[in-house]
Design a protein around this motif. Sequence first.
Motif, PDB file in Angstrom:
ATOM      1  N   UNK A  35       0.872  -1.170   0.000  1.00  0.00           N
ATOM      2  CA  UNK A  35       0.000   0.000   0.000  1.00  0.00           C
ATOM      3  C   UNK A  35       0.913   1.224   0.000  1.00  0.00           C
ATOM      4  N   UNK A  36       0.326   2.409   0.080  1.00  0.00           N
ATOM      5  CA  UNK A  36       1.152   3.607   0.103  1.00  0.00           C
ATOM      6  C   UNK A  36       0.382   4.782   0.663  1.00  0.00           C
ATOM      7  N   UNK A  58      -6.306   5.625   3.677  1.00  0.00           N
ATOM      8  CA  UNK A  58      -5.518   4.965   2.635  1.00  0.00           C
ATOM      9  C   UNK A  58      -6.391   4.448   1.511  1.00  0.00           C
ATOM     10  N   UNK A  59      -5.938   4.611   0.270  1.00  0.00           N
ATOM     11  CA  UNK A  59      -6.781   4.230  -0.862  1.00  0.00           C
ATOM     12  C   UNK A  59      -6.006   3.608  -2.021  1.00  0.00           C
ATOM     13  N   UNK A  60      -4.774   3.162  -1.800  1.00  0.00           N
ATOM     14  CA  UNK A  60      -3.971   2.560  -2.872  1.00  0.00           C
ATOM     15  C   UNK A  60      -3.385   1.251  -2.356  1.00  0.00           C
ATOM     16  N   UNK A  61      -3.690   0.133  -3.019  1.00  0.00           N
ATOM     17  CA  UNK A  61      -3.143  -1.127  -2.526  1.00  0.00           C
ATOM     18  C   UNK A  61      -3.139  -2.225  -3.587  1.00  0.00           C
ATOM     19  N   UNK A  62      -2.202  -3.148  -3.378  1.00  0.00           N
ATOM     20  CA  UNK A  62      -2.119  -4.405  -4.106  1.00  0.00           C
ATOM     21  C   UNK A  62      -2.368  -5.519  -3.106  1.00  0.00           C
ATOM     22  N   UNK A 109     -12.107   4.243  -0.713  1.00  0.00           N
ATOM     23  CA  UNK A 109     -11.550   3.548   0.440  1.00  0.00           C
ATOM     24  C   UNK A 109     -11.302   4.541   1.563  1.00  0.00           C
ATOM     25  N   UNK A 110     -11.619   4.143   2.784  1.00  0.00           N
ATOM     26  CA  UNK A 110     -11.422   5.009   3.928  1.00  0.00           C
ATOM     27  C   UNK A 110     -12.624   5.871   4.258  1.00  0.00           C
ATOM     28  N   UNK A 115     -13.368   0.041   4.698  1.00  0.00           N
ATOM     29  CA  UNK A 115     -11.975  -0.239   5.031  1.00  0.00           C
ATOM     30  C   UNK A 115     -11.053   0.713   4.275  1.00  0.00           C
ATOM     31  N   UNK A 116      -9.919   1.027   4.888  1.00  0.00           N
ATOM     32  CA  UNK A 116      -8.893   1.817   4.228  1.00  0.00           C
ATOM     33  C   UNK A 116      -7.816   0.919   3.667  1.00  0.00           C
ATOM     34  N   UNK A 117      -7.077   1.426   2.712  1.00  0.00           N
ATOM     35  CA  UNK A 117      -6.069   0.611   2.050  1.00  0.00           C
ATOM     36  C   UNK A 117      -4.811   0.384   2.860  1.00  0.00           C
ATOM     37  N   UNK A 118      -4.588   1.203   3.898  1.00  0.00           N
ATOM     38  CA  UNK A 118      -3.367   1.081   4.701  1.00  0.00           C
ATOM     39  C   UNK A 118      -3.600   0.152   5.893  1.00  0.00           C
TER      40      UNK A 118
END
Length: 347
Positions: A35-36, A58-62, A109-110, A115-118
Amino acid sequence: MRATVIHGPNDIRIEDVPDPRIQHPTDAVVRVINACICGSDLWAYRGVALRVPGQRIGHEFLGIVEETGSEVTGLVRGDFVVAPFVWSDGTCDYCQAGLQTSCPHGGFWGEVGSDGGQGEAVRVPYADGTLVRLPKDAATDTKLLPGLLALSDVMSTGHHAAVSARVGAGSTVAVVGDGAVGLCGVLAARRLGADRIIMLGRHRTRTDIARTFGATDVVAERGQAAIDTVKELTGGQGAHAVLEAVGTEESMRTAISITRDGGAVGYVGVPHGGSSGVDISQMFDRNVALAGGVAPARAYIPELLTDVLAGVIDPSPVFDRTVDLDGVPDGYRAMDDRSALKVRITF
């Protein structure tokens, strides 16, 4: 499970939260592996964008698909996926038109209740319409993972700016903002055939990345001085296409002012800090177009993914620091004080 939550300005914590579970038959549960932290997360961190204490972020993830609902048909347990920063159903009129950010069933996300991505895992609504499957062997490719992660937001958003500004073969492009999105905008402009790319930025480490991405010129000035310099570089005309990746009144005013008559501004900087700086009279007189907004990353990921996998583009240099989940609060501090450009989170 553990996840990142925000309790107020400058108050990011790692806490235990309920494990995600399937709530609707179109859901999937994804175990996050990367994530980031996004520049837009900093507006909540700084207190500019309000959040409910204890809200996920957080909103960016693999990640890896761990479980799917009964109506999910395009994904199975074990699939490696990237999530765009907005979920969408994939079937509505907007999704079919490639504008998933306007999906009436979509969300970010968030958001409160999501759920948030982080965090260690995420419940993904409308999994078939949202997630993009990646090659399974890429999940262990440490060199490839950062570039794939960039597709979830910054690379897709930079591409949206370039497309909205009508970047084409042989064009002169200017990019306002040397954050991760602006840098990815340079990469996107080069990919679309720009002949000259002028980066407006003041941070040497970032503008050095811009040059590796394809920037031919760097303008460190701001305001009228920046406008004058770009005009001088372009024979008094300005750029055919301008990518605005900041979102302040000054950045918008600069972007419009450095656009060549008949050109276009692609704006993707999240608006903040007052008025948008748009002067309609100036745009009218000079036939300057304005387009952009929230990037429909889900529409762009498939085509950009092909080029990332082939090595045609590599946005991974925008990640200049990597932390584990416990290091996320320090990652926010580093991005806030500009000692880091963009922080990647590994699990």
